[in-house]
Design a protein around this motif. Sequence first.
Motif, PDB file in Angstrom:
ATOM      1  N   PHE A   1      -4.743 -18.055  -6.265  1.00 23.95           N
ATOM      2  CA  PHE A   1      -4.630 -17.670  -4.861  1.00 23.95           C
ATOM      3  C   PHE A   1      -3.239 -16.848  -4.806  1.00 23.95           C
ATOM      4  CE2 PHE A   1      -2.287 -18.173  -0.776  1.00 23.95           C
ATOM      5  CZ  PHE A   1      -3.290 -17.741  -0.041  1.00 23.95           C
TER       6      PHE A   1
ATOM      7  N   GLN B   1       0.074  -1.967  -2.985  1.00 25.99           N
ATOM      8  CA  GLN B   1       0.390  -1.279  -1.944  1.00 25.99           C
ATOM      9  C   GLN B   1       1.893  -0.949  -1.652  1.00 25.99           C
ATOM     10  OE1 GLN B   1      -1.930  -2.450   1.434  1.00 25.99           O
ATOM     11  NE2 GLN B   1      -2.914  -3.975   0.241  1.00 25.99           N
TER      12      GLN B   1
ATOM     13  N   ALA C   1       1.196   4.450  -2.979  1.00 25.08           N
ATOM     14  CA  ALA C   1       1.188   4.471  -1.714  1.00 25.08           C
ATOM     15  C   ALA C   1       2.197   5.483  -1.148  1.00 25.08           C
ATOM     16  CB  ALA C   1       1.464   3.125  -1.023  1.00 25.08           C
TER      17      ALA C   1
ATOM     18  N   LEU D   1       0.128   8.818  -1.807  1.00 23.99           N
ATOM     19  CA  LEU D   1      -0.498   8.909  -0.585  1.00 23.99           C
ATOM     20  C   LEU D   1      -0.002   9.240   0.696  1.00 23.99           C
ATOM     21  CD1 LEU D   1      -3.081   6.189   0.263  1.00 23.99           C
ATOM     22  CD2 LEU D   1      -2.218   7.465   2.268  1.00 23.99           C
TER      23      LEU D   1
ATOM     24  N   SER E   1      -7.214  10.958   2.017  1.00 23.97           N
ATOM     25  CA  SER E   1      -8.278   9.842   2.386  1.00 23.97           C
ATOM     26  C   SER E   1      -8.994   9.828   1.040  1.00 23.97           C
ATOM     27  CB  SER E   1      -9.211  10.623   3.359  1.00 23.97           C
ATOM     28  OG  SER E   1      -8.896  10.869   4.598  1.00 23.97           O
TER      29      SER E   1
ATOM     30  N   ALA F   1      -6.999   7.360  -0.599  1.00 26.19           N
ATOM     31  CA  ALA F   1      -7.054   5.892  -0.220  1.00 26.19           C
ATOM     32  C   ALA F   1      -8.287   5.359  -0.522  1.00 26.19           C
ATOM     33  CB  ALA F   1      -6.973   5.914   1.520  1.00 26.19           C
TER      34      ALA F   1
ATOM     35  N   MET G   1      -8.150   3.858  -3.957  1.00 31.71           N
ATOM     36  CA  MET G   1      -7.374   2.788  -3.917  1.00 31.71           C
ATOM     37  C   MET G   1      -8.040   1.381  -3.569  1.00 31.71           C
ATOM     38  SD  MET G   1      -4.311   1.852  -1.486  1.00 31.71           S
ATOM     39  CE  MET G   1      -3.006   1.295  -1.857  1.00 31.71           C
ATOM     40  N   LEU G   2      -8.963   1.785  -2.621  1.00 30.61           N
ATOM     41  CA  LEU G   2     -10.027   0.447  -2.160  1.00 30.61           C
ATOM     42  C   LEU G   2     -10.913   0.164  -3.114  1.00 30.61           C
ATOM     43  CD1 LEU G   2     -10.675  -1.151   0.277  1.00 30.61           C
ATOM     44  CD2 LEU G   2     -12.614   0.249   0.846  1.00 30.61           C
TER      45      LEU G   2
ATOM     46  N   LEU H   1      -8.735  -1.651  -6.168  1.00 29.28           N
ATOM     47  CA  LEU H   1      -8.582  -2.952  -5.729  1.00 29.28           C
ATOM     48  C   LEU H   1      -9.917  -3.933  -5.764  1.00 29.28           C
ATOM     49  CD1 LEU H   1      -5.927  -2.725  -2.573  1.00 29.28           C
ATOM     50  CD2 LEU H   1      -5.527  -3.766  -4.910  1.00 29.28           C
TER      51      LEU H   1
END
Lengths: 298, 289
Positions: A218, A229, A252, A255, A269, A272, A275-276, A279
């Motif tokens: 976790f 980030q 970041a 970005l 964009s 970004a 990045m998504l 991740l």
Amino acid sequence: MGRRPGHDFTRSRSGYVFLTPWFVGVAGLVLVPLAFSLYLSFTDYNLLGSPEWVGLDNYRQLFGDDDRYLHSMRLTLGYVVVAVPLQLAAALAAALLLSPSRRGQGVYRALFYLPSLLGASVAVSITWRALFDYGGGVNSFLATFGIEERSWVNNPSTVLWVIVALEIWRFGAPMVIFIAGLQQIPAEVYEAAALDGAGPVTTFTRITIPMLSPIIFFNLVLGVISAFQTFTPAQLVGDGRGGPADSTLFYAVNLYQQAFEYQRMGYASAIAWVMLAVLAVVAGLLFWTSRRWVHYGD
Amino acid sequence: MATDQTTSRPITRRRRGGALWPHAVAGLCLAALLYPVLWMVLTSLKPTSEIIAGTSLLPESWTLDNFVQGWDGAGVESFGTFFLNSTIIATAAVVGNVVSCTLAAYAFSRLSFPGRAALFAVVIGILFLPKEVLLIPQYTIFHTLGWTDSFLPLIVPQFLALDAFFVFLSVQFLRGLPRELDEAAVLDGCGPWRRLWHVTLPLIRPAIATTAIFTFIWTWNDYMPQLIYLNSPENYTLSVGLRMFLDATSGSDLGPMSAMSLVSLLPLFVLFVLFQRRLVKGITMTGLK
């Protein structure tokens, strides 16, 4: 959910009324923006005109023709790989020290947690920069050991470690979670191990770590996502523009520069969305490996 | 022996006799951990000449000049303005998050309606969604609405329950509470609003307190959105205002910089002293099932 038959009393549409603000937010500020940003990533857009369709050009440029971008990606991944495990190790060590009941533990726990509370602020980031600069507290401390004064933040080869140090300094939040996890391990397990003659090292590797593994996992997932980030310390401990020599050009930060300094909204964009994707892949990998080392009880 | 803990393990029991080393280790760690804060405090109380000379950690002559000089800022706006702006934004965010996240959490945990599970999955999805992906399109939207250089882009989203973390936290908390009271209230003919007001709200005060405290702290510390949306100095928050010191980190600025850093952290220290138990519990609440 095992409700008694005929007693589905709360089932109604009034739930939607309570969720009205949330619906507005999710539609207007999450789903539409997500779609819009995906669209923008295929365009040239500088806020003034209207977006101009360029197909895959932004993505092609990112991976084929933008060394600064690739550098920011490598730097950030490297930072995540180094800083997150170090922070978790510090958190676990502190949790082991502070979880047994002993006089004064409550005070220690609270004070160890304090940096975590302050650490995300701009105040701490700019203080951290000064602390590691000429005339800062770190140099004056090292001077007592005869180490020569230097600026740790204006040196491209050390500034990243200064930011890593700040990340480690904020270990309080995962520590608190580790302490709660350690206290859930039943005492009988340790007693049984002690009867079997297990020493402290065996007890730690064979009992503590496996029993704690869901919580380690976790903390690891949360740590990786937030470290990827990193922005505030990256921008403020460095020279504010990703320097010196691009050594603090975190993902970041890059970005932010592309979007809000160069107004390249389409290109940013695309950054970004990569990045998504990264991740998602990293989280997927972590979940995949977790089957091998995370042990959920019962 | 402290008896407030539920577990005590043989490992610790064995060391009970001369358990001085844990205090020594913890004390050393604390000294290292708190050194940066101590340095900030002491630097803020030193005259400029001493800071530049860099002689000792402790000031030889104590002064409050740095606070006076720093408070005036660069002459454009004083830190009073920044402090007020940060307070307005953080307070509004607290109200927004408490109201909207509580409503959403109540619906997700106490009401049953078609599509509930799927919608809750969306909450979890938003929890993991990196904010950077939404930054540019949201900026475009707020820009079109003419909301840039105002507090609206920083406050309005907080009223829409988008801080999934707090929705999740309150849902987790509600799931741990018995539903019997709720069911009794239904049999007594209470509608969902009255049940929320009279039954649920009194029970979830701890979750609401946690939401309020963490929202305040996180908004207070927030940086990137404030940097993007606030352009004129009279709208600056502390986060944005403090950057002024970064442009010139010469020795002469170090004193005022430390002083204003300290001032900006003051509300966090106060919250820490007042609510440290709740803070630690709040962290635990989210980390464990």
